[in-house]
Design a protein around this motif. Structure first.
Motif, mmCIF file in Angstrom:
data_model
loop_
_atom_site.group_PDB
_atom_site.id
_atom_site.type_symbol
_atom_site.label_atom_id
_atom_site.label_comp_id
_atom_site.label_asym_id
_atom_site.label_seq_id
_atom_site.Cartn_x
_atom_site.Cartn_y
_atom_site.Cartn_z
ATOM 1 N N LEU A 171 0.837 -1.199 0.000
ATOM 2 C CA LEU A 171 0.000 0.000 0.000
ATOM 3 C C LEU A 171 0.874 1.251 0.000
ATOM 4 O O LEU A 171 2.038 1.200 0.404
ATOM 5 N N ILE A 172 0.271 2.352 -0.440
ATOM 6 C CA ILE A 172 0.912 3.651 -0.221
ATOM 7 C C ILE A 172 0.081 4.379 0.815
ATOM 8 O O ILE A 172 -1.128 4.560 0.649
ATOM 9 N N ALA A 173 0.753 4.752 1.910
ATOM 10 C CA ALA A 173 0.087 5.530 2.948
ATOM 11 C C ALA A 173 0.462 6.983 2.764
ATOM 12 O O ALA A 173 1.608 7.296 2.475
ATOM 13 N N GLY A 174 -0.521 7.859 2.935
ATOM 14 C CA GLY A 174 -0.248 9.292 2.811
ATOM 15 C C GLY A 174 -0.647 9.814 1.452
ATOM 16 O O GLY A 174 -1.029 9.048 0.566
ATOM 17 N N GLY A 175 -0.545 11.126 1.309
ATOM 18 C CA GLY A 175 -1.039 11.751 0.084
ATOM 19 C C GLY A 175 -0.016 12.675 -0.549
ATOM 20 O O GLY A 175 1.167 12.642 -0.220
ATOM 21 N N GLY A 176 -0.504 13.475 -1.466
ATOM 22 C CA GLY A 176 0.368 14.362 -2.231
ATOM 23 C C GLY A 176 0.574 13.775 -3.602
ATOM 24 O O GLY A 176 0.535 12.564 -3.778
ATOM 25 N N ARG A 177 0.794 14.658 -4.578
ATOM 26 C CA ARG A 177 0.926 14.152 -5.949
ATOM 27 C C ARG A 177 2.396 14.056 -6.326
ATOM 28 O O ARG A 177 3.183 14.945 -6.001
ATOM 29 N N PRO A 178 2.787 12.978 -6.997
ATOM 30 C CA PRO A 178 4.185 12.863 -7.424
ATOM 31 C C PRO A 178 4.499 13.881 -8.516
ATOM 32 O O PRO A 178 3.723 14.038 -9.457
ATOM 33 N N ARG A 179 5.614 14.559 -8.349
ATOM 34 C CA ARG A 179 6.033 15.556 -9.335
ATOM 35 C C ARG A 179 7.535 15.405 -9.593
ATOM 36 O O ARG A 179 8.280 15.029 -8.692
ATOM 37 N N LEU A 180 7.948 15.724 -10.802
ATOM 38 C CA LEU A 180 9.371 15.599 -11.134
ATOM 39 C C LEU A 180 10.175 16.851 -10.771
ATOM 40 O O LEU A 180 11.404 16.847 -10.857
ATOM 41 N N ASP A 181 9.508 17.901 -10.325
ATOM 42 C CA ASP A 181 10.209 19.126 -9.931
ATOM 43 C C ASP A 181 11.262 18.803 -8.874
ATOM 44 O O ASP A 181 10.947 18.221 -7.839
ATOM 45 N N ALA A 182 12.508 19.196 -9.128
ATOM 46 C CA ALA A 182 13.621 19.019 -8.180
ATOM 47 C C ALA A 182 13.854 17.560 -7.811
ATOM 48 O O ALA A 182 14.491 17.272 -6.805
ATOM 49 N N SER A 183 13.370 16.634 -8.608
ATOM 50 C CA SER A 183 13.488 15.219 -8.269
ATOM 51 C C SER A 183 14.860 14.675 -8.644
ATOM 52 O O SER A 183 15.607 15.279 -9.406
ATOM 53 N N GLU A 184 15.176 13.492 -8.099
ATOM 54 C CA GLU A 184 16.427 12.830 -8.476
ATOM 55 C C GLU A 184 16.413 12.458 -9.958
ATOM 56 O O GLU A 184 17.444 12.467 -10.625
ATOM 57 N N TRP A 185 15.236 12.085 -10.465
ATOM 58 C CA TRP A 185 15.156 11.727 -11.885
ATOM 59 C C TRP A 185 15.517 12.921 -12.758
ATOM 60 O O TRP A 185 16.254 12.811 -13.723
ATOM 61 N N LEU A 186 15.012 14.101 -12.369
ATOM 62 C CA LEU A 186 15.358 15.324 -13.098
ATOM 63 C C LEU A 186 16.847 15.634 -12.893
ATOM 64 O O LEU A 186 17.530 16.086 -13.802
ATOM 65 N N GLY A 187 17.339 15.384 -11.670
ATOM 66 C CA GLY A 187 18.761 15.502 -11.379
ATOM 67 C C GLY A 187 19.245 16.911 -11.119
ATOM 68 O O GLY A 187 20.441 17.164 -11.074
ATOM 69 N N GLU A 188 18.344 17.859 -10.940
ATOM 70 C CA GLU A 188 18.775 19.233 -10.653
ATOM 71 C C GLU A 188 17.649 19.995 -9.963
ATOM 72 O O GLU A 188 16.502 19.542 -9.939
ATOM 73 N N ALA A 189 18.013 21.153 -9.410
ATOM 74 C CA ALA A 189 17.025 21.987 -8.731
ATOM 75 C C ALA A 189 16.314 22.854 -9.766
ATOM 76 O O ALA A 189 16.723 23.974 -10.051
ATOM 77 N N ARG A 190 15.265 22.286 -10.361
ATOM 78 C CA ARG A 190 14.498 23.009 -11.377
ATOM 79 C C ARG A 190 13.032 22.719 -11.143
ATOM 80 O O ARG A 190 12.669 21.626 -10.715
ATOM 81 N N GLY A 191 12.187 23.712 -11.445
ATOM 82 C CA GLY A 191 10.761 23.561 -11.218
ATOM 83 C C GLY A 191 10.378 24.154 -9.883
ATOM 84 O O GLY A 191 11.112 24.972 -9.322
ATOM 85 N N CYS A 192 9.245 23.748 -9.386
ATOM 86 C CA CYS A 192 8.824 24.215 -8.062
ATOM 87 C C CYS A 192 7.999 23.124 -7.384
ATOM 88 O O CYS A 192 6.838 22.903 -7.740
ATOM 89 N N PRO A 193 8.589 22.403 -6.454
ATOM 90 C CA PRO A 193 7.855 21.324 -5.791
ATOM 91 C C PRO A 193 6.660 21.865 -5.010
ATOM 92 O O PRO A 193 6.666 23.021 -4.574
ATOM 93 N N ASP A 194 5.654 21.024 -4.842
ATOM 94 C CA ASP A 194 4.498 21.404 -4.022
ATOM 95 C C ASP A 194 4.933 21.654 -2.581
ATOM 96 O O ASP A 194 5.805 20.962 -2.072
ATOM 97 N N ARG A 195 4.297 22.628 -1.953
ATOM 98 C CA ARG A 195 4.521 22.832 -0.512
ATOM 99 C C ARG A 195 3.951 21.647 0.253
ATOM 100 O O ARG A 195 2.837 21.211 -0.005
ATOM 101 N N PRO A 196 4.705 21.114 1.212
ATOM 102 C CA PRO A 196 4.169 19.978 1.972
ATOM 103 C C PRO A 196 2.986 20.397 2.848
ATOM 104 O O PRO A 196 2.874 21.561 3.229
#
Lengths: 212, 724
Positions: B569-594
């Protein structure tokens, strides 16, 4: 009879070793390096792991000349049992109570991981209850754990199973003296005496110590 | 540096206004030793002059808090009769100059901070940042820092149970080495630094004083490093064997109630230790520098500020002095009465019968300047446009490649060089979420972690501050623990430039809001500024060290899959985004505020589910998204899974997207209803089943499949391949 657990400046695993003795119902007594005699009623001596004297000169070299080591030698001569763990193994080799020497690991790094070892010689009080071929899951954690000696003459008590051999001659993980009463090993049985730690395979050795 | 072109105070890093303030406080011109003492005590490293005004925002109180920020370490009660001391501290600049000794002495310093509270150190963690490993310099800094941490921690017998390491070009010129230590102490035996009792002896214990580390705090840690100056002499030299003896000795002194106060000698050495002890106690200290045991000939000023390691300063009643010295001798340590406590509030240093310094102790500490940092907001970040992110041609290949990237890959190469077991209490080892260390003589265990969301903080400082705290909390909760308290190390660039000051304030605000949502305090912390070179400034890097409590040690939860047939199961919420992600590999975009409030509920659910033995495993979703989290569960458990993920805008977003507070949990099918009941309002999404030797993930019509063996090989090879 109680189990004497030695303590040198820089000993690290003395408390764990005492707890391991207690985990099999034994009585552990802490013994200070500067003392010239063991307390009365000691059946077995544990020389614990750590970095006695900061590994200055060579691991175990300084501790092997501590006053208490004379008493340990007399204890062996009287037929007593001695168990050296990691730095304790190094101390016993430096003291001439065990054959060979411990060299830096083949990786040239400190290695801390769970290892599997197999009993190769069960003709000693330490290994008789286990039997040849018995496997133990016990952690290793050392810088200089590669034993060097003459395996055709010296008694190898335990061997690593698999790749975790550190560069040890014939994959030796533990070595006996001629009499079989002194055992030194690089793995840490005191870290494998509690189900919460993932293994109780170390208890057999402490059971022997406690019953001595 | 000739005095004619550069006044002494400027050469020491003091501004003209600070020099004027010193003259005003003394009501005369300072002597040379006095000026050196002020320059160190008023350095950023010792006085927090650019951050002090902002740090007050942190929540630092709570029912269990026995000691908040301001001492050598924070102390919080964990159960009747037992408290934890915790602190994290940076040793960034020394490690950039000489990584082995810099990292090693960083460990030594934090251990002495815990010791100074009268606490027995039981665990260490290290949070590390370096440039990309393709850089030879960064590989060197990484390899030697790890060796230095291992050398010191292994030799003193305190297990290094956790931490984190990440690589990004922004740390190429300014690596980060933050060390955290946790200790246990009886609440009634907590020692403090405040000196008291006129005529009590001031005793220096441990190593002799040498020329190492002179000026480290002002020269190294309070200015940007540039290439053309050799600062090697400013780095201290480590002696872990003496530290171990110091530990054994101080704990014996503390448990025998032989000490009035205890303080370690860290940055600014004797000056800092004695002025803080005097100022906190509202007393003075009179030191005879001729009594200080030396390794080599030193000037009075050098003795006052040497940062030689493995030294502690104790205040002792005269009637107990002989006994204290006897205990120290037993541990083969020097112990020397170097001064006395006085009632006039002055720190006095004498040499050759002359007074070489006389400064009101509080002038060095409380009267240090406190600056308002300029608050220039950077332009806000824009969310990532997915059209700018190339879509992987093959999801499985992308997944395997991601598992081998150093930021994602197994850190086994690091933690196997650390003794993480010594003490025989480590019941969840490094490599998962939080480490778990059993408390001897208790059913309870503590969970420990360090975390930081620096790329997020770069793009949205407030959100990144909150995300750093919440990631730590999820890691604590994943092992079945309840967050108890935190310590923080705020690593930032030059606060006098750009928007660093604004980011510092915003990060603190975000962290504070998240801590309040979790209901836990910050009890200690450290600030490291000027992590910047002419070419690069680091990301805002607010490292959060957190401890949590498990009521029943046996109920701790691991991260590896346990049994075939278990529900994923996945517990918890929030939408997956590639902003600032390891897959993107750099600090680009704007992640959602937790969403801190819902994450706090997620943490409570995980702790409760752990206690009631409802979950088999739990693992935080962080770098690399759900795909990496699932792979780590499979690798640790040597079991595959068949999973279907909710559809997002793209399959790579569903697999590798980060953000939100999400945790992969597994449970036995028969516990599923009970887990749902326990969830309350926390989203719980069933995504699949454990089993087999393949990891198969479907996202709508897309599918990615990886054998557990392939995943393991990629994951384990990532770091050894680049450092070998």
């Amino acid at each position: 009879m109680s189990v004497a657990v030695l303590r040198f400046p820089g000993s690290l695993d003395h408390e764990s070793a005492q707890r391991a003795v207690e985990s099999v119902g034994g009585i552990a007594t802490s013994v200070w390096h500067a003392d010239a005699e063991l307390p009365a009623g000691v059946g077995a001596v544990v020389v614990p792991g750590g970095f006695s004297y900061g590994d200055h000169l060579r691991p175990g070299a300084v501790a092997s000349r501590a006053p208490i080591m004379g008493a340990v030698r007399r204890h062996v001569d009287r037929g007593g049992l001695v168990l050296g763990i990691c730095n304790g193994f190094q101390v016993l080799c430096e003291a001439g109570l065990l054959p060979g020497a411990l060299r830096p690991n083949a990786t040239l790094t400190f290695v801390c991981r769970q290892a599997s070892v197999e009993v190769a010689d069960d003709g000693s009080p330490w290994t008789a209850p286990l039997g040849v071929g018995a496997r133990l899951s016990i952690p290793i954690k050392n810088n200089q754990g590669a034993w060097f000696g003459h395996p055709e003459i010296d008694r190898v008590a335990l061997r690593y199973v698999g790749d975790d051999r550190l560069g040890s001659v014939t994959a030796a993980a533990g070595v006996l003296d001629e009499s079989g009463r002194v055992l030194g090993l690089m793995p840490h049985p005191e870290e494998a005496c509690d189900p919460l730690l993932g293994s109780t395979d170390g208890q057999s050795l402490f059971g022997v110590a406690a019953a001595a | 540096m000739s005095g004619a072109t550069k006044p002494k105070h400027r050469a020491l890093g003091l501004t003209d206004r600070e020099a004027e303030r010193i003259t005003a406080l003394l009501d005369r011109e300072p002597t040379d030793p006095e000026l050196v003492m002020f320059s160190l005590m008023w350095s950023e490293h010792c006085s927090y002059k650019h951050s002090r005004r902002l740090l007050g925002r942190f929540p630092s109180e709570g029912p269990g808090v026995l000691q908040g920020p301001g001492e050598n370490a924070g102390v919080v009660e964990i159960e009747p009769g037992r408290a934890l001391a915790l602190k994290i501290e940076s040793h960034n600049h020394p490690s950039a100059v000489e990584p082995f000794e810099g990292a090693a002495t960083g460990v030594g310093g934090i251990v002495r901070d815990i010791l100074a509270m009268g606490a027995r150190p039981i665990a260490l963690l290290d949070s590390l940042r370096f440039g990309e490993l393709r850089s030879a310099r960064s590989r060197h800094l990484f390899v030697r820092s790890v060796a230095g941490i291992g050398h010191y921690g292994n030799c003193i017998g305190v297990p290094t149970v956790g931490g984190e390491v990440a690589f990004d070009d922004r740390y190429e010129d300014s690596c980060l080495v933050n060390a955290m230590c946790v200790g246990v102490v009886e609440p009634g035996r907590v020692l403090r630094a405040a000196a008291s009792g006129a005529d009590n002896a001031v005793v220096l214990i441990g190593n002799r004083t040498g020329a190492d580390g002179i000026g480290g705090a002002s020269i190294l840690a309070s200015a940007e490093l540039d290439e053309d100056e050799d600062r090697r002499p400013s780095v201290q030299v480590s002696d872990p064997f003496t530290e171990r003896k110091l530990m054994d000795c101080c704990l014996e002194l503390a448990s025998s109630d032989l000490l009035v106060a205890l303080q370690d000698l860290g940055a600014a050495g004797l000056t800092s230790a004695s002025s803080e002890m005097a100022a906190k106690g509202g007393v003075g200290i009179d030191i005879d520098l001729d009594a200080v045991p030396l390794r080599q000939a030193l000037t009075p000023a050098e003795i006052l500020v040497s940062e030689s390691q493995e030294r502690m300063l104790a205040v002792v009643e005269p009637r107990l002095l002989d006994e204290v010295i006897r205990v120290c001798r037993r541990w083969e340590l020097d112990a020397t009465r170097i001064g006395v406590v006085t009632d006039d509030g002055d720190l006095v240093a004498r040499s050759g019968g002359e007074v070489v310094a006389r400064i009101r102790a509080t002038s060095l500490t409380d009267e240090a300047p406190a600056y308002r940092v300029a608050l220039h907001a950077p332009s806000p970040s824009e969310p990532l446009d997915l059209a700018d992110v190339p879509e992987p041609t093959d999801l499985a290949t992308a997944w395997r490649e991601l598992l081998g990237r150093p930021n994602v890959a197994s850190k086994r190469w690091v933690f196997e060089q650390y003794d993480h077991l010594v003490g025989a209490n480590t019941i969840v080892r490094p490599g998962g979420d939080a480490a778990v260390v059993r408390l001897p003589g208790s059913n309870r265990a503590i969970a420990l972690t360090t975390d930081c969301a620096e790329r997020h903080a770069e793009l949205d400082a407030r959100g990144g501050g909150a995300a750093s705290v919440l990631e730590a909390a999820r890691n604590i909760a994943a092992v079945g623990a309840r967050p108890l308290a935190a310590t923080d190390c705020l690593n930032f660039a030059n606060p006098e430039k750009g928007s660093t000051g604004w980011r510092l304030r915003e990060v603190i605000e975000g962290m504070s809001q998240a801590l309040e949502a979790l209901g836990i305090p910050i009890v200690s912390g450290n600030v490291s500024l000027y992590n910047e070179s002419p070419a690069r400034a680091i990301y805002p890097t607010p490292v959060v060290g957190m401890v949590g409590v498990i009521e029943d040690a046996a109920a701790r939860v691991g991260h590896g899959f346990v049994d075939s047939g278990d529900v994923v199961l996945i517990a918890g919420g929030g939408r997956p985004r590639l902003d600032a992600s390891e897959w993107l590999g750099e600090a680009r975009g704007c992640p959602d505020r937790p969403d801190a409030a819902s994450e706090a509920r997620l943490c409570e659910l995980l702790a409760r589910a752990g206690e009631r033995r409802l979950v088999q495993s739990a693992h935080d979703v962080s770098g690399g998204g759900v795909a990496v989290a699932l792979a780590e569960c499979a690798i640790a458990g040597r079991l595959g899974a068949d999973v279907e993920l909710p559809v997002e805008r793209r399959a790579d977003e569903a697999l590798f997207g980060e953000g939100g507070g999400r945790v992969v949990v597994t449970c036995r099918p028969r516990n599923l209803d009970a887990l749902r009941d326990a969830a309350g309002g926390v989203p719980l999404t069933e995504i699949g089943t454990v089993g087999g030797d393949l990891l198969r993930v479907r996202i709508g019509s897309d599918m990615a499949e990886l054998s557990v063996a392939d995943a393991t090989n990629a994951y384990e090879a990532g770091i050894p391949e680049v450092v070998a």
